[in-house]
Design a protein around this motif. Structure first.
Motif, mmCIF file in Angstrom:
data_model
loop_
_atom_site.group_PDB
_atom_site.id
_atom_site.type_symbol
_atom_site.label_atom_id
_atom_site.label_comp_id
_atom_site.label_asym_id
_atom_site.label_seq_id
_atom_site.Cartn_x
_atom_site.Cartn_y
_atom_site.Cartn_z
ATOM 1 N N UNK A 67 30.091 59.604 -69.480
ATOM 2 C CA UNK A 67 30.763 60.070 -68.265
ATOM 3 C C UNK A 67 30.824 61.601 -68.223
ATOM 4 N N UNK A 68 29.692 62.189 -67.835
ATOM 5 C CA UNK A 68 29.632 63.650 -67.702
ATOM 6 C C UNK A 68 29.104 64.083 -66.351
ATOM 7 N N UNK A 69 28.687 63.101 -65.519
ATOM 8 C CA UNK A 69 28.093 63.451 -64.229
ATOM 9 C C UNK A 69 28.151 62.217 -63.330
ATOM 10 N N UNK A 70 27.709 62.389 -62.085
ATOM 11 C CA UNK A 70 27.675 61.275 -61.151
ATOM 12 C C UNK A 70 26.618 60.262 -61.571
ATOM 13 N N UNK A 71 26.910 58.985 -61.373
ATOM 14 C CA UNK A 71 25.906 57.942 -61.605
ATOM 15 C C UNK A 71 24.965 57.903 -60.401
ATOM 16 N N UNK A 72 23.685 57.559 -60.646
ATOM 17 C CA UNK A 72 22.721 57.524 -59.544
ATOM 18 C C UNK A 72 22.222 56.108 -59.273
ATOM 19 N N UNK A 309 15.368 63.995 -59.517
ATOM 20 C CA UNK A 309 14.836 63.238 -58.379
ATOM 21 C C UNK A 309 15.775 62.087 -58.024
ATOM 22 N N UNK A 310 17.042 62.265 -58.336
ATOM 23 C CA UNK A 310 17.967 61.143 -58.192
ATOM 24 C C UNK A 310 18.821 61.255 -56.932
ATOM 25 N N UNK A 311 19.366 60.110 -56.545
ATOM 26 C CA UNK A 311 20.323 60.022 -55.448
ATOM 27 C C UNK A 311 21.574 59.405 -56.039
ATOM 28 N N UNK A 312 22.697 60.066 -55.916
ATOM 29 C CA UNK A 312 23.897 59.542 -56.575
ATOM 30 C C UNK A 312 24.494 58.388 -55.781
ATOM 31 N N UNK A 313 25.176 57.523 -56.508
ATOM 32 C CA UNK A 313 25.883 56.416 -55.853
ATOM 33 C C UNK A 313 26.959 56.978 -54.942
ATOM 34 N N UNK A 314 27.598 58.050 -55.386
ATOM 35 C CA UNK A 314 28.683 58.640 -54.605
ATOM 36 C C UNK A 314 28.174 59.123 -53.255
ATOM 37 N N UNK A 315 27.001 59.773 -53.246
ATOM 38 C CA UNK A 315 26.434 60.242 -51.976
ATOM 39 C C UNK A 315 26.212 59.076 -51.027
#
Ligand SMILES: [Zn+2]
Length: 392
Positions: A67-72, A309-315
């Motif tokens: 847990x150091x960043x947003x999950x994608x 190249x990721x898209x976060x779940x939060x977005x």
């Protein structure tokens, strides 16, 4: 560090230099109750009947997030897939699954990011743990029976390391670190992947006996969070946390262990070595299930933070679009794929093409451009039932 499933020439040479022969798969078919489900077991490389010790208490350990960043979206697809399997086991085949999931709340990446943000590692980890749980809730992924945080299991981890040392498979160094002795493990190392950790897998470690030995306990560096131990102040290595916490909950044997395919080596390989030495058993985990990568731009590039190249779940969540629908779309295709095996379909890692060259998450999801998905085959039954169950 991700390594290919097959060994490179360097790895084979390294095994030879260490006196290690080629790995031989020695999976033992478990005793117990046949669930009626077949799963693709990474320990054998093929589908096997899922036999559990007790169907009223199926033990399942899942490597959870660091847990150091947003999950994608790559993480999202992995957790959704395993949730599908869990629901099928529970609702169709009557198993009572007890799932434990790790939360890695202290490690190099957390410490680095916390320093960059001028916050404590604990507060950073707490922030992203909470966000991860919100992401999973948005995806309708059932929570595990229990979450296990590394920082709440330090005494247990120290005791586990002491056990490995007592069995002659680990050693401490003058600087206060402890390493797993790969030489002592011999040919038993490599049940998942026929290779050994590279000499550069843990840079900066100079007091190991062998370059491929891996850290169980890392001596404290200046300005880093630490705990007291028999070897001095320090913190756990990455792999030891999962062996310890899984054993805390389930004891010396595990029915199912899951995670992304990039965790197979070295993480799961090292977990197996640590746990089988500690418990002095031949087969700690009976089934290792791995989820494939989410690929973008054809099959060449996996979605990852390092490739940016990721898209976060939060977005996706904040966009108000139906993230779950998109993930289920991927998973339905994934579910269907393995069952076509007898008709000639190949077993492929997860592949997901994002057509149109856009990286805008709303556009991608709304237009339904996540498609052409295949994944590692996990089971060969009940596609239609799975779809019905997932109408959550
Ligand atoms: Zn793990």
């Amino acid at each position: 560090m991700l390594r290919a499933r097959g060994p490179g020439p360097g790895a084979l040479l390294l095994r030879a230099a260490l006196g290690l022969g080629r790995r031989g798969r020695s999976w033992q078919r478990p005793q117990g109750q046949d669930t009626g489900v077949q799963v693709h077991n990474s320990l054998t490389g093929r589908k096997e009947p899922l036999i559990v010790a007790r169907s009223d208490a199926v033990s399942w350990y899942s490597c959870g997030p660091t847990v150091y960043d947003h999950a994608h979206l790559g993480h999202a697809c992995s957790y959704v897939r395993f949730d599908i399997i869990r629901r099928i086991l529970t609702r169709v085949f009557g198993c009572n699954v007890v799932m434990a999931m790790s939360i890695t709340d202290v490690d190099d990446k957390i410490i680095k990011r916390a320093n960059e943000m001028n916050v404590t590692p604990a507060s950073l980890a707490s922030l992203f743990e909470e966000e991860f749980k919100q992401d999973m809730a948005a995806l309708k992924v059932l929570p595990p029976t229990v979450y296990l945080r590394v920082t709440e299991n330090i005494p247990q981890i120290i005791a586990f390391i002491e056990g490995i040392i007592a069995h002659g498979h680990a050693y401490s160094t003058a600087t206060g670190s402890v390493y797993f002795d790969l030489h002592a493990r011999g040919d038993k190392y490599g049940k998942l992947v026929n290779t050994v950790p590279s000499a550069t897998a843990e840079p900066g470690d100079s007091d190991k006996r062998h370059s491929s030995d891996f850290a169980l306990w890392k001596a404290a560096k200046p300005q880093e969070v630490f705990w007291a131990s028999p070897w001095g102040d320090g913190r756990p290595g990455w792999h030891i946390e999962c062996s310890t916490m899984a054993s805390e909950v389930f004891g010396s044997h595990l029915d199912i262990h899951t995670g992304g395919i990039d965790l197979a080596f070295p993480h799961h390989e090292n977990e197996i070595a640590q746990s089988e030495v500690f418990h002095q058993c031949q087969q700690w985990g009976n089934y290792f299930l791995h989820s494939g990568h989410l690929h973008v731009k054809g099959t060449e590039e996996k979605m990852s933070k390092s490739l940016k190249n990721y898209i976060t779940i939060k977005d996706c969540r904040l966009s108000g679009r139906s993230l779950l629908d998109s993930c289920l779309h991927c998973c339905f295709d994934s579910i269907a794929e393995p069952s076509r095996g007898p008709k000639g379909k190949q077993d492929l890692p997860l592949r997901c093409d994002l057509h149109g060259g856009t990286t805008d998450p709303v556009h991608i999801l709304h237009k339904g451009l996540l498609n052409r998905v295949t994944q590692l085959p996990f089971w060969s039954k009940v596609e239609s039932t799975a779809c019905r169950l997932l109408q959550v």
